[in-house]
Enzyme design. Structure first.
Site, short mmCIF file in Angstrom:
data_model
loop_
_atom_site.label_atom_id
_atom_site.label_comp_id
_atom_site.label_asym_id
_atom_site.label_seq_id
_atom_site.Cartn_x
_atom_site.Cartn_y
_atom_site.Cartn_z
N LYS A 14 0.83 -1.21 0.00
CA LYS A 14 0.00 0.00 0.00
C LYS A 14 0.86 1.26 0.00
O LYS A 14 0.64 2.18 -0.78
CB LYS A 14 -0.94 0.02 1.21
CG LYS A 14 -1.88 -1.18 1.30
CD LYS A 14 -2.82 -1.08 2.49
CE LYS A 14 -2.14 -1.10 3.85
NZ LYS A 14 -1.50 -2.38 4.22
N ARG A 89 -10.03 0.45 8.53
CA ARG A 89 -9.58 -0.90 8.88
C ARG A 89 -10.60 -1.66 9.72
O ARG A 89 -10.34 -2.81 10.08
CB ARG A 89 -8.31 -0.76 9.72
CG ARG A 89 -7.03 -1.13 8.99
CD ARG A 89 -5.92 -0.78 9.96
NE ARG A 89 -4.73 -1.53 9.80
CZ ARG A 89 -3.63 -1.05 9.20
NH1 ARG A 89 -3.64 0.12 8.62
NH2 ARG A 89 -2.54 -1.78 9.18
N ARG A 128 12.04 -6.35 5.54
CA ARG A 128 12.10 -4.92 5.87
C ARG A 128 12.52 -4.73 7.32
O ARG A 128 13.22 -3.77 7.65
CB ARG A 128 10.75 -4.26 5.62
CG ARG A 128 10.81 -2.76 5.89
CD ARG A 128 9.56 -2.04 5.51
NE ARG A 128 8.43 -2.49 6.30
CZ ARG A 128 7.19 -2.11 6.09
NH1 ARG A 128 6.91 -1.28 5.12
NH2 ARG A 128 6.21 -2.54 6.86
N ARG A 134 11.26 -0.46 12.30
CA ARG A 134 9.86 -0.54 12.73
C ARG A 134 9.73 -1.70 13.69
O ARG A 134 9.96 -2.85 13.33
CB ARG A 134 8.94 -0.74 11.52
CG ARG A 134 8.29 0.55 11.08
CD ARG A 134 7.37 0.36 9.92
NE ARG A 134 6.15 -0.40 10.26
CZ ARG A 134 5.08 -0.44 9.47
NH1 ARG A 134 5.08 0.23 8.33
NH2 ARG A 134 4.02 -1.12 9.83
N ARG A 146 -0.54 -9.05 13.29
CA ARG A 146 -1.04 -8.02 12.36
C ARG A 146 -1.89 -8.66 11.26
O ARG A 146 -2.96 -8.14 10.92
CB ARG A 146 0.14 -7.25 11.73
CG ARG A 146 0.78 -6.27 12.71
CD ARG A 146 2.16 -5.85 12.27
NE ARG A 146 2.19 -5.10 11.02
CZ ARG A 146 3.31 -4.86 10.33
NH1 ARG A 146 4.47 -5.33 10.76
NH2 ARG A 146 3.26 -4.17 9.22
#
Ligand code: AP5
Ligand code: MG
Length: 193
Positions: A14, A89, A128, A134, A146
């Protein structure tokens, strides 16, 4: 106005595609994840509260993100349209967004859902996590949480847009440019309608 929701599970691309789409269509990018991370970096009370949920991979309470989106919409009154990334969401967020956009007489024009297998999502996010800093990317358990939150609370939101003929699905695997071209095709089609 042209308002677009880019929808999809964590790691579906996204953010990557939003960066390109806002340049192509001159839209204002509103990513609730990015807005929340700015609050965390600025150590605001909202950020400190939100971090507790984000570090566990859980959704932040609806009222927090709805408030953020509501004030962001008022901050940019003259834009050509908004690209919503990571919002709505939950069903409550989708209802709130409909109401906020009704006030502006500028409904959602299209919702595009990126489809990516769970195996590929986990692979991308762990990769990542090696460099992003993060805290929700570097741990397999948090990534699975998640994805679980997405399947349980977020995926059903697509049905709402499907029922009003606004939802299209695009394959989110392949090169970034291939996916971008597929997204542009859907958006151009919708703009012509
Ligand atoms: P958020 O920041 O929205 O994160 P997310 O949805 O979990 O997903 P990501 O941003 O990690 O993935 P993405 O789909 O943007 O993919 P990206 O382009 O980065 O949310 C974080 C947290 O904030 C949530 O868990 C929640 O706690 C909270 N939150 C946010 N919004 C909320 C809301 N509305 N309500 C409640 N809570 C909320 O790509 C991922 C990786 O893949 C990158 O490394 C990228 O380089 C790579 N990649 C991209 N495209 C490709 C490709 N085609 N091939 C290979 N690799 C690719
Ligand atoms: Mg993102």
């Amino acid at each position: 106005m042209f308002n677009l929701i880019l929808f999809g599970p964590p790691g579906s691309g996204k953010g990557t595609q939003s960066e390109k789409l806002i340049l192509q269509y001159h839209l204002k990018h509103l990513s609730t994840g990015d807005l929340l991370r700015s609050e965390i970096n600025a150590q605001t009370p909202l950020g400190i509260e939100a971090k507790k949920f984000m570090d566990k991979g859980q959704l932040v309470p609806d009222e927090v993100v709805i408030g953020m989106i509501s004030s962001a919409l008022d901050t940019y009154p003259d834009v050509k349209g908004f690209l919503f990334d990571g919002f709505p969401r939950t069903s409550a967020q989708a209802e709130a967004l409909d109401k906020l956009l009704e006030l502006k007489r500028a409904p959602i024009n299209i919702m595009i859902a990126l489809k990516v297998t769970e195996e590929e999502l986990v692979k991308r996010l762990l990769k990542r996590g090696q460099t992003s800093g993060r805290s929700d990317d570097d741990n397999d358990v948090v990534i699975r949480t998640r994805i679980g939150e997405y399947n349980k609370k977020t995926a059903p939101v697509a049905d709402h847009y499907k029922s009003i003929n606004k939802m299209v699905m695009v394959k989110g695997e392949g090169t970034v440019d291939e996916i971008f071209n597929a997204l542009c095709k859907e958006i151009d089609n919708r703009m012509r309608q």
